[in-house]
Design a protein around this motif. Structure first.
Motif, PDB file in Angstrom:
ATOM      1  N   CYS A 107       0.860  -1.180   0.000  1.00  0.00           N
ATOM      2  CA  CYS A 107       0.000   0.000   0.000  1.00  0.00           C
ATOM      3  C   CYS A 107       0.897   1.231   0.000  1.00  0.00           C
ATOM      4  O   CYS A 107       2.095   1.129   0.218  1.00  0.00           O
ATOM      5  N   ASN A 108       0.293   2.373  -0.254  1.00  0.00           N
ATOM      6  CA  ASN A 108       1.076   3.597  -0.108  1.00  0.00           C
ATOM      7  C   ASN A 108       0.705   4.279   1.194  1.00  0.00           C
ATOM      8  O   ASN A 108      -0.446   4.246   1.630  1.00  0.00           O
ATOM      9  N   SER A 109       1.680   4.820   1.843  1.00  0.00           N
ATOM     10  CA  SER A 109       1.454   5.543   3.097  1.00  0.00           C
ATOM     11  C   SER A 109       2.145   6.901   3.006  1.00  0.00           C
ATOM     12  O   SER A 109       3.092   7.074   2.238  1.00  0.00           O
ATOM     13  N   THR A 110       1.685   7.846   3.790  1.00  0.00           N
ATOM     14  CA  THR A 110       2.244   9.197   3.763  1.00  0.00           C
ATOM     15  C   THR A 110       2.913   9.508   5.091  1.00  0.00           C
ATOM     16  O   THR A 110       2.311   9.340   6.155  1.00  0.00           O
ATOM     17  N   GLU A 111       4.172   9.933   5.018  1.00  0.00           N
ATOM     18  CA  GLU A 111       4.885  10.310   6.226  1.00  0.00           C
ATOM     19  C   GLU A 111       4.306  11.610   6.784  1.00  0.00           C
ATOM     20  O   GLU A 111       4.056  12.565   6.032  1.00  0.00           O
ATOM     21  N   ASN A 112       4.107  11.644   8.082  1.00  0.00           N
ATOM     22  CA  ASN A 112       3.518  12.830   8.718  1.00  0.00           C
ATOM     23  C   ASN A 112       4.391  14.073   8.577  1.00  0.00           C
ATOM     24  O   ASN A 112       3.901  15.173   8.304  1.00  0.00           O
ATOM     25  N   LYS A 113       5.699  13.898   8.739  1.00  0.00           N
ATOM     26  CA  LYS A 113       6.600  15.053   8.737  1.00  0.00           C
ATOM     27  C   LYS A 113       6.866  15.572   7.322  1.00  0.00           C
ATOM     28  O   LYS A 113       6.839  16.776   7.068  1.00  0.00           O
ATOM     29  N   THR A 114       7.154  14.651   6.403  1.00  0.00           N
ATOM     30  CA  THR A 114       7.553  15.058   5.055  1.00  0.00           C
ATOM     31  C   THR A 114       6.400  15.055   4.056  1.00  0.00           C
ATOM     32  O   THR A 114       6.504  15.653   2.988  1.00  0.00           O
ATOM     33  N   GLU A 115       5.327  14.355   4.407  1.00  0.00           N
ATOM     34  CA  GLU A 115       4.169  14.176   3.521  1.00  0.00           C
ATOM     35  C   GLU A 115       4.538  13.469   2.226  1.00  0.00           C
ATOM     36  O   GLU A 115       3.839  13.560   1.211  1.00  0.00           O
ATOM     37  N   LYS A 116       5.648  12.747   2.254  1.00  0.00           N
ATOM     38  CA  LYS A 116       6.057  11.956   1.091  1.00  0.00           C
ATOM     39  C   LYS A 116       5.352  10.608   1.118  1.00  0.00           C
ATOM     40  O   LYS A 116       5.178  10.004   2.171  1.00  0.00           O
ATOM     41  N   GLU A 117       4.981  10.132  -0.062  1.00  0.00           N
ATOM     42  CA  GLU A 117       4.330   8.832  -0.156  1.00  0.00           C
ATOM     43  C   GLU A 117       5.387   7.738  -0.254  1.00  0.00           C
ATOM     44  O   GLU A 117       6.360   7.850  -0.992  1.00  0.00           O
ATOM     45  N   LYS A 118       5.169   6.689   0.539  1.00  0.00           N
ATOM     46  CA  LYS A 118       6.124   5.586   0.570  1.00  0.00           C
ATOM     47  C   LYS A 118       5.402   4.259   0.347  1.00  0.00           C
ATOM     48  O   LYS A 118       4.201   4.141   0.581  1.00  0.00           O
ATOM     49  N   ARG A 119       6.174   3.297  -0.087  1.00  0.00           N
ATOM     50  CA  ARG A 119       5.660   1.942  -0.278  1.00  0.00           C
ATOM     51  C   ARG A 119       5.616   1.250   1.074  1.00  0.00           C
ATOM     52  O   ARG A 119       6.595   1.266   1.811  1.00  0.00           O
ATOM     53  N   HIS A 120       4.489   0.663   1.374  1.00  0.00           N
ATOM     54  CA  HIS A 120       4.231   0.156   2.722  1.00  0.00           C
ATOM     55  C   HIS A 120       3.694  -1.272   2.637  1.00  0.00           C
ATOM     56  O   HIS A 120       2.777  -1.549   1.858  1.00  0.00           O
ATOM     57  N   LEU A 121       4.296  -2.184   3.399  1.00  0.00           N
ATOM     58  CA  LEU A 121       3.804  -3.565   3.424  1.00  0.00           C
ATOM     59  C   LEU A 121       2.544  -3.632   4.281  1.00  0.00           C
ATOM     60  O   LEU A 121       2.537  -3.185   5.422  1.00  0.00           O
ATOM     61  N   CYS A 122       1.483  -4.163   3.725  1.00  0.00           N
ATOM     62  CA  CYS A 122       0.253  -4.317   4.486  1.00  0.00           C
ATOM     63  C   CYS A 122      -0.284  -5.737   4.304  1.00  0.00           C
ATOM     64  O   CYS A 122       0.364  -6.572   3.683  1.00  0.00           O
ATOM     65  N   ALA A 123      -1.434  -5.998   4.853  1.00  0.00           N
ATOM     66  CA  ALA A 123      -2.001  -7.342   4.811  1.00  0.00           C
ATOM     67  C   ALA A 123      -2.918  -7.501   3.602  1.00  0.00           C
ATOM     68  O   ALA A 123      -3.568  -6.557   3.173  1.00  0.00           O
ATOM     69  N   ASN A 124      -2.968  -8.707   3.076  1.00  0.00           N
ATOM     70  CA  ASN A 124      -3.977  -9.034   2.072  1.00  0.00           C
ATOM     71  C   ASN A 124      -5.230  -9.425   2.855  1.00  0.00           C
ATOM     72  O   ASN A 124      -5.364 -10.568   3.297  1.00  0.00           O
ATOM     73  N   ALA A 125      -6.119  -8.475   3.026  1.00  0.00           N
ATOM     74  CA  ALA A 125      -7.268  -8.664   3.918  1.00  0.00           C
ATOM     75  C   ALA A 125      -8.311  -9.633   3.388  1.00  0.00           C
ATOM     76  O   ALA A 125      -9.202 -10.055   4.134  1.00  0.00           O
ATOM     77  N   ILE A 126      -8.208  -9.980   2.098  1.00  0.00           N
ATOM     78  CA  ILE A 126      -9.187 -10.914   1.527  1.00  0.00           C
ATOM     79  C   ILE A 126      -8.508 -12.152   0.938  1.00  0.00           C
ATOM     80  O   ILE A 126      -9.114 -12.894   0.171  1.00  0.00           O
ATOM     81  N   GLY A 127      -7.245 -12.354   1.307  1.00  0.00           N
ATOM     82  CA  GLY A 127      -6.496 -13.480   0.776  1.00  0.00           C
ATOM     83  C   GLY A 127      -6.680 -14.750   1.588  1.00  0.00           C
ATOM     84  O   GLY A 127      -7.348 -14.780   2.622  1.00  0.00           O
ATOM     85  N   GLU A 128      -6.048 -15.804   1.100  1.00  0.00           N
ATOM     86  CA  GLU A 128      -6.172 -17.107   1.747  1.00  0.00           C
ATOM     87  C   GLU A 128      -5.601 -17.116   3.160  1.00  0.00           C
ATOM     88  O   GLU A 128      -6.076 -17.881   4.011  1.00  0.00           O
ATOM     89  N   TYR A 129      -4.594 -16.283   3.419  1.00  0.00           N
ATOM     90  CA  TYR A 129      -4.054 -16.243   4.778  1.00  0.00           C
ATOM     91  C   TYR A 129      -5.096 -15.740   5.758  1.00  0.00           C
ATOM     92  O   TYR A 129      -5.240 -16.270   6.853  1.00  0.00           O
ATOM     93  N   ASN A 130      -5.847 -14.730   5.353  1.00  0.00           N
ATOM     94  CA  ASN A 130      -6.905 -14.224   6.227  1.00  0.00           C
ATOM     95  C   ASN A 130      -8.004 -15.272   6.397  1.00  0.00           C
ATOM     96  O   ASN A 130      -8.554 -15.433   7.492  1.00  0.00           O
ATOM     97  N   ASN A 131      -8.292 -16.016   5.327  1.00  0.00           N
ATOM     98  CA  ASN A 131      -9.260 -17.123   5.436  1.00  0.00           C
ATOM     99  C   ASN A 131      -8.764 -18.172   6.425  1.00  0.00           C
ATOM    100  O   ASN A 131      -9.541 -18.733   7.206  1.00  0.00           O
ATOM    101  N   TYR A 132      -7.462 -18.443   6.366  1.00  0.00           N
ATOM    102  CA  TYR A 132      -6.828 -19.392   7.280  1.00  0.00           C
ATOM    103  C   TYR A 132      -6.994 -18.941   8.735  1.00  0.00           C
ATOM    104  O   TYR A 132      -7.323 -19.744   9.620  1.00  0.00           O
ATOM    105  N   LEU A 133      -6.812 -17.633   8.978  1.00  0.00           N
ATOM    106  CA  LEU A 133      -6.989 -17.107  10.330  1.00  0.00           C
ATOM    107  C   LEU A 133      -8.430 -17.287  10.801  1.00  0.00           C
ATOM    108  O   LEU A 133      -8.669 -17.685  11.947  1.00  0.00           O
ATOM    109  N   PHE A 134      -9.376 -17.026   9.931  1.00  0.00           N
ATOM    110  CA  PHE A 134     -10.782 -17.192  10.312  1.00  0.00           C
ATOM    111  C   PHE A 134     -11.108 -18.662  10.576  1.00  0.00           C
ATOM    112  O   PHE A 134     -11.892 -18.972  11.483  1.00  0.00           O
ATOM    113  N   ASP A 135     -10.496 -19.570   9.804  1.00  0.00           N
ATOM    114  CA  ASP A 135     -10.712 -21.006  10.041  1.00  0.00           C
ATOM    115  C   ASP A 135     -10.192 -21.404  11.422  1.00  0.00           C
ATOM    116  O   ASP A 135     -10.857 -22.130  12.165  1.00  0.00           O
ATOM    117  N   LEU A 136      -8.996 -20.935  11.765  1.00  0.00           N
ATOM    118  CA  LEU A 136      -8.440 -21.203  13.100  1.00  0.00           C
ATOM    119  C   LEU A 136      -9.300 -20.550  14.175  1.00  0.00           C
ATOM    120  O   LEU A 136      -9.486 -21.094  15.265  1.00  0.00           O
TER     121      LEU A 136
END
Length: 204
Positions: A107-136
């Motif tokens: 995802c893209n995120s914005t730094e508070n101080k510089t307001e520059k957009e950066k590449r940010h690792l986030c979760a795949n909220a609808i992927g199989e890993y999230n399905n796996y968590l719901f199964d557990l």
């Protein structure tokens, strides 16, 4: 013939007892990932465990509990920041893109101080890993709670799996369970990536 039948029956009972006592559920993994992807997930857990244990021969639970969590939490720096990020990026290369994409996204995120957009690792909220968590989560309310957070926010948050929360809920966070080990590994590696990745957001 009778002795052979008794012997086979006895071995079967022993195997069943062994399975019940020492094995944890793999149903949730098998329902959401291929065998190749499960191999990748094991690589993630092993890498995290080796980083946490400083490559020393010890079990996951022992290494995790030896970490001075309270010190790190008080200092405002998570223990995961001791993970070598360059080696973590090499880990990414050792797992398939399909496995990575089932867990994480960018995802893209914005730094508070510089307001520059950066590449940010986030979760795949609808992927199989999230399905796996719901199964557990069907058998584990704390994991269900965590799965809902991932699904709703699409991100990883250090407050969701604090050591204090895990230590107070040992019934739900069995550190000998490979499922719990995998969840912690993915969570803390994501936090380390977020803390150290410094890339500009590129519009594709």
């Amino acid at each position: 013939m009778r002795k052979a039948i008794i012997l086979i029956f006895g071995i079967t009972i022993l195997q069943l007892n062994f399975a019940c006592k020492s094995q944890y559920s793999v149903t949730e993994l098998n329902n959401n990932f291929t065998s190749e992807q499960i191999t990748d997930l094991k690589k993630i857990t092993v890498f995290f465990k080796n980083q946490m244990c400083l490559n020393k021969d010890s079990d996951f639970k022992t290494c995790y509990e030896r970490i001075p969590h309270e010190y790190f939490e008080a200092s405002g720096n998570g223990f995961w920041t001791d993970i070598d990020f360059e080696e973590q990026k090499e880990l990414y290369k050792k797992i398939s893109k399909s496995t990575f994409d089932k867990i994480w996204s960018f995802c893209n995120s914005t730094e508070n101080k510089t307001e520059k957009e950066k590449r940010h690792l986030c979760a795949n909220a609808i992927g199989e890993y999230n399905n796996y968590l719901f199964d557990l989560g069907k058998q584990n309310p704390k994991i269900e709670e965590y799965a809902h957070w991932i699904n709703a926010s699409g991100d990883f948050n250090s407050l969701q799996l604090l050591y204090s929360k895990i230590s107070k809920n040992k019934k739900y966070f069995d550190l000998n369970d490979p499922n719990i080990q995998l969840i912690l590994a993915i969570h803390y590696l994501a936090l380390n990536d977020q803390a150290k990745r410094n890339e500009k957001w590129i519009v594709e």
